[in-house]
Design a protein around this motif. Sequence first.
Motif, PDB file in Angstrom:
ATOM      1  N   ALA A 113       0.811  -1.218   0.000  1.00  0.00           N
ATOM      2  CA  ALA A 113       0.000   0.000   0.000  1.00  0.00           C
ATOM      3  C   ALA A 113       0.846   1.270   0.000  1.00  0.00           C
ATOM      4  N   GLU A 114       1.957   1.249   0.693  1.00  0.00           N
ATOM      5  CA  GLU A 114       2.795   2.440   0.797  1.00  0.00           C
ATOM      6  C   GLU A 114       3.164   3.000  -0.577  1.00  0.00           C
TER       7      GLU A 114
ATOM      8  N   LEU B 219      -0.097   4.215  -2.776  1.00  0.00           N
ATOM      9  CA  LEU B 219      -0.710   5.470  -2.335  1.00  0.00           C
ATOM     10  C   LEU B 219       0.021   6.710  -2.852  1.00  0.00           C
TER      11      LEU B 219
ATOM     12  N   LYS C 112      -2.968  14.386  -4.157  1.00  0.00           N
ATOM     13  CA  LYS C 112      -3.253  13.583  -2.968  1.00  0.00           C
ATOM     14  C   LYS C 112      -4.761  13.463  -2.789  1.00  0.00           C
TER      15      LYS C 112
ATOM     16  N   ASN D 143      -7.376   7.502   0.665  1.00  0.00           N
ATOM     17  CA  ASN D 143      -6.683   6.233   0.436  1.00  0.00           C
ATOM     18  C   ASN D 143      -7.428   5.302  -0.514  1.00  0.00           C
ATOM     19  N   LYS D 144      -8.740   5.148  -0.311  1.00  0.00           N
ATOM     20  CA  LYS D 144      -9.520   4.205  -1.125  1.00  0.00           C
ATOM     21  C   LYS D 144      -9.490   4.604  -2.598  1.00  0.00           C
TER      22      LYS D 144
ATOM     23  N   THR E 237      -7.396   6.451  -4.138  1.00  0.00           N
ATOM     24  CA  THR E 237      -6.029   6.396  -4.669  1.00  0.00           C
ATOM     25  C   THR E 237      -5.678   4.981  -5.098  1.00  0.00           C
TER      26      THR E 237
ATOM     27  N   LEU F 177      -4.912  -2.194   2.207  1.00  0.00           N
ATOM     28  CA  LEU F 177      -4.482  -1.034   2.990  1.00  0.00           C
ATOM     29  C   LEU F 177      -3.980  -1.437   4.380  1.00  0.00           C
TER      30      LEU F 177
END
Length: 370
Positions: free
Chosen positions: A177-178, A181, A187, A190-191, A193, A324
């Motif tokens: 995930a890192e 993202l 930016k 999270n979802k 992205t 995630l």
Amino acid sequence: MILLGASGSIGINTLEIAKRFQLPIETLGVGYNIKLLNKQISIFKPQNIIIADKKDKEKITKDFKGEIFFGQSGLIEAIEASKSTLLVNALVGFLGLEPTLKALKLNKKVALANKESLVVGGSLIDTQNIIPIDSEHFSLSYLLNHNVFCPFKNLYITASGGAFRDFEISKIPNQKAEIALKHPNWKMGNKITIDSASMVNKLFEILEAFWLFKSKNIHAFIERNSHIHALVEFHDGSLVAHFANANMQLPIAYALSLGLEQNFLENLQSPLIPPLTITNSNYKLEEINTQRYPLWELKNTLLENPQYGAILNASNEIAVAAFLEDKILFGEISKIVFQSLERFENSNFSSLEELLLLDKEVRAFSSSLL
């Protein structure tokens, strides 16, 4: 208006437009960000508010004297209690479906940023009172409304390409995930992205366009600048494109103007958003490579079977949540979605109750694959 999801980027930008044009907010809904809600209460003075957890009631500013609603049931109760004829649905995920259906049942207009409402429940929704806020669908509407002479042939939307658009393809499935993202253009949450990296977000938008514009002639390209949001090809042989800075205040302002039936944009003294400087950019539309984005193979299947959007959404939500939390690698997302669609390929629904049951079954199956 009623604004659901006031603490997210769409909600915050909606309030910026409301402040700029002095538009009243009757009902304001957030999740858990009570600190931000208190600031919004002091500025906009809503009559009603909605929060996720009843335990947070004591944190609300004592200056608020209106009615407080709680949780998912509170969303529906607040819509029923509000006199406003416009609902701005900026909720994230499946949670946004029932508020959309309730508002439409009450003959309210819905300025829709909640993709899942149409992706999952498009067959249950009369889109006559839906005004799209997604930049791609706003752009398509903008282009179509400016050509009254000729019917369209094809609709095109664009994608940024997400975090893995330039990655070595063989390495993508093993990413965590890192890395996923790290969006190359901006930016976001999270979802969305992760959905951008897998191209699921564009599959959602393809389905949205299907329900909004009643056509299967919908395609997508990668446009790296995120300046071209949509194109329309007409039967006369012409092709038009909508260029704009990626600023959500533009589609929001038009949606509010239409939804409130107030043409407050006709006397603009300054641009809604910063204009583009196109002389410094190179523009190219790129095909979406299914080796890089395996789930893009589903595009035509979804257009032929749009109710599959419910299966896609439920399985993807389970897979992305696990990703995630570093429980699975990126390549497992597509495997879970493909297996879920195969398992439920003969499923259909004709009511909200049947849809909710299908959603529950898909989530249980997808979870069993983790």
